[in-house]
Design an enzyme around this catalytic site. Structure first.
Site, PDB file in Angstrom:
ATOM      1  N   TYR A 197       9.814   2.648  -1.446  1.00  0.00           N
ATOM      2  CA  TYR A 197       9.182   3.958  -1.233  1.00  0.00           C
ATOM      3  C   TYR A 197       9.877   4.972  -2.118  1.00  0.00           C
ATOM      4  CZ  TYR A 197       7.643   8.217   1.187  1.00  0.00           C
ATOM      5  OH  TYR A 197       7.117   9.449   1.494  1.00  0.00           O
ATOM      6  N   LYS A 199      18.563  13.625   0.388  1.00  0.00           N
ATOM      7  CA  LYS A 199      19.246  13.389   1.665  1.00  0.00           C
ATOM      8  C   LYS A 199      20.683  13.913   1.699  1.00  0.00           C
ATOM      9  CE  LYS A 199      16.088   9.583   2.644  1.00  0.00           C
ATOM     10  NZ  LYS A 199      15.281   9.865   3.801  1.00  0.00           N
ATOM     11  N   ASP A 214      16.380   5.062  -8.047  1.00  0.00           N
ATOM     12  CA  ASP A 214      16.134   5.980  -6.939  1.00  0.00           C
ATOM     13  C   ASP A 214      17.243   5.805  -5.907  1.00  0.00           C
ATOM     14  OD1 ASP A 214      15.252   7.445  -4.799  1.00  0.00           O
ATOM     15  OD2 ASP A 214      13.174   6.730  -4.880  1.00  0.00           O
TER      16      ASP A 214
HETATM   17  N1  PLP Z   1      12.965   7.854  -2.465  1.00  0.00           N
HETATM   18  C1  PLP Z   1      13.514   7.150  -1.475  1.00  0.00           C
HETATM   19  C2  PLP Z   1      14.283   5.909  -1.802  1.00  0.00           C
HETATM   20  C3  PLP Z   1      13.394   7.557  -0.150  1.00  0.00           C
HETATM   21  O1  PLP Z   1      13.949   6.838   0.818  1.00  0.00           O
HETATM   22  C4  PLP Z   1      12.664   8.729   0.126  1.00  0.00           C
HETATM   23  C5  PLP Z   1      12.492   9.192   1.508  1.00  0.00           C
HETATM   24  O2  PLP Z   1      12.857   8.555   2.456  1.00  0.00           O
HETATM   25  C6  PLP Z   1      12.103   9.435  -0.938  1.00  0.00           C
HETATM   26  C7  PLP Z   1      12.272   8.986  -2.216  1.00  0.00           C
HETATM   27  C8  PLP Z   1      11.323  10.693  -0.687  1.00  0.00           C
HETATM   28  O3  PLP Z   1      12.188  11.705  -0.264  1.00  0.00           O
HETATM   29  P1  PLP Z   1      11.626  12.960   0.572  1.00  0.00           P
HETATM   30  O4  PLP Z   1      11.267  12.438   1.916  1.00  0.00           O
HETATM   31  O5  PLP Z   1      12.769  13.921   0.572  1.00  0.00           O
HETATM   32  O6  PLP Z   1      10.443  13.485  -0.175  1.00  0.00           O
END
Ligand code: PLP
Length: 441
Positions: A144, A271, A239
């Site tokens: 994700y 986060k 990511d």
């Molecule tokens: N990338 C990863 C690996 C994530 O776990 C998340 C959210 O859990 C995101 C991107 C998206 O972040 P946000 O919820 O702050 O938009």
């Protein structure tokens, strides 16, 4: 004052907010019942509006690495807030936080702040396309990367499935340049790059997959991504929204990538760097980052980007993420993860306990899970039962079988004891629910 409980609040919320929630997983839809309305957090604990307290193993899905209301973070936020919440102008906190990130993550030479992980990923993808002059993005099923259109696609089981929208409202056009491969499948990757490598702008991957449960990269997998992108003139976007500054002082890459001898071109963070406030970032090599406006012509902006209060919170959080904190996180994750696995085994419940650094999760599945197709084979009804057993005994874990669990450095020995005794109970009721006894006798 009339006080109403979580269940009534949820009913009321559903009238004014779709599903009663501001983000779907919070609705408890996959485990049943209703979400708990938390009104206070302190250290390792959260307290709901009904007067119950829980050991928190969600930690706001990652940011609360130091526990709730850490005094140094509270002080930084209060102090900054007194001087205004936002100017829409540059400020010292964002410079200090950028410097802290750069000091911790060597390949990160420059940082641009945004307000969510979704935005960070959107910008990283735009940068990669601009830097290479190519369109194709490769992602992995079950990873994700936020909810931007181009990345909201799921894989089929074919070698290289052309991305199909995962949600109504996302057009085929928006995802036509996204290719989805199975996670941890080296052969599929090699095959794709052999034929279309010259068209690929970037591979994006979670540093360790943790949005289908904890599914770490197989040895050499991330390295292969770095090698293939490099040899084909594409970029690697790592990511680390989930893993960044949680797995180690410099995130997953620092702990595992650097020793393996590879580097990504771009990172995305979120986060932990906001310590609970909306803050995320793109970081990477200067030559790529300098393509961003106003230096370059790749447009990206945000009214609240680099917000002074959010960056003060992130800075105080990172400053307090000392080597001792990472040692504690690892210890607590091991104590809780292994202890729960032991309780499940003791109850005769087949499961796979998986770790990705100090992130972990449990699959009610017959064998180790290495990709999304395997993750989807787990018994989610058993998970739901286990989840509610834990909740009943004061332990709050993600309300979905497809999420990783998060420890905080505030967890105490007494919390660990409580979690493990709750796990004994939850395993017992899950066993009764599953009819394991009937099958084996
Ligand atoms: N990338 C990863 C690996 C994530 O776990 C998340 C959210 O859990 C995101 C991107 C998206 O972040 P946000 O919820 O702050 O938009």
């Amino acid at each position: 004052m009339i006080t109403i409980g979580s269940s009534s609040w949820h009913e009321r919320a559903k009238l004014s907010i779709p599903g009663g929630v501001s983000s779907p997983v919070r609705a408890f839809q996959s485990v049943g019942s209703h979400p708990r309305y938390f009104v206070r957090g302190e250290g390792s604990k959260v307290f709901d509006i009904d007067g119950n307290q829980y050991v928190d193993l969600i930690g706001s899905w990652g940011p609360m690495i130091l526990g709730h209301a850490h005094p140094a973070v509270v002080e930084a936020v209060v102090k900054t807030s007194r001087d205004s919440f936002s100017f829409g102008a540059p400020g010292p906190n964002e410079v200090l936080l950028a410097e802290e990130i750069i000091a911790r993550v060597e390949p990160a030479e420059q940082v641009r702040f945004v307000s969510s992980g979704t935005e960070a990923v959107m910008t990283a993808v735009r940068l990669a396309r601009a830097a290479t002059g190519r369109d194709l993005i490769v992602k992995f099923a079950g990873c994700y990367h936020g909810h931007s259109d181009a990345l909201l696609v799921e894989a089929g089981s074919a070698i290289a499935t052309l991305g199909l929208p995962n949600s109504p409202g996302v057009t085929v056009g928006a995802t036509k340049d996204t290719l989805v491969l199975p996670y941890n499948d080296e052969a599929a990757l090699r095959e794709l790059f052999a034929t279309r490598g010259h068209e690929v702008a970037a591979i994006i991957t979670e540093a360790a997959a943790a949005n289908m449960g904890a599914v770490p990269p197989e040895p050499g997998f991330n390295r292969l991504l770095a090698d293939l992108t490099k040899s084909h003139g594409a970029l690697l976007i790592l990511d680390e929204v989930m893993t960044g500054f949680r797995i180690s002082a410099g995130g997953w890459w620092q702990a595992f990538g650097k020793p393996e001898g590879w580097e990504p071109d771009l990172f995305t963070f979120g986060k932990v760097i906001g310590g609970g406030f909306p803050l995320a970032a793109i970081a990477g090599k200067k030559e790529v980052m300098q393509l961003l406006a106003p230096v370059g012509s790749v447009y990206q902006a945000g009214t609240l980007s680099g917000n002074p209060v959010a960056t003060a919170s992130g800075l105080a959080t990172l400053e307090n993420c000392t080597p001792a904190v990472y040692k504690t996180l690892n210890l607590r994750a091991t104590q809780i993860g292994e202890g729960i696995s032991h309780a499940l085994t003791g109850a005769g419940l087949e499961h796979s306990y998986q770790t990705a650094g100090n992130l972990f999760s449990f699959f009610f599945a017959p064998g180790r899970v290495t990709n999304y197709a395997e993750a989807k084979l787990q018994d989610t009804a058993r998970f739901a039962k286990f989840f509610h057993g834990l909740l009943e005994k004061g332990v709050s874990v993600p309300p979905s079988a497809f999420e990783a669990w998060f420890v905080s450095a505030a967890i105490t020995d007494a919390d660990v004891d409580q979690v493990l005794s709750a796990a004994e109970y939850a395993a017992r009721i899950t066993r009764e629910f599953s009819g394991v006894d009937k099958k084996t006798t």
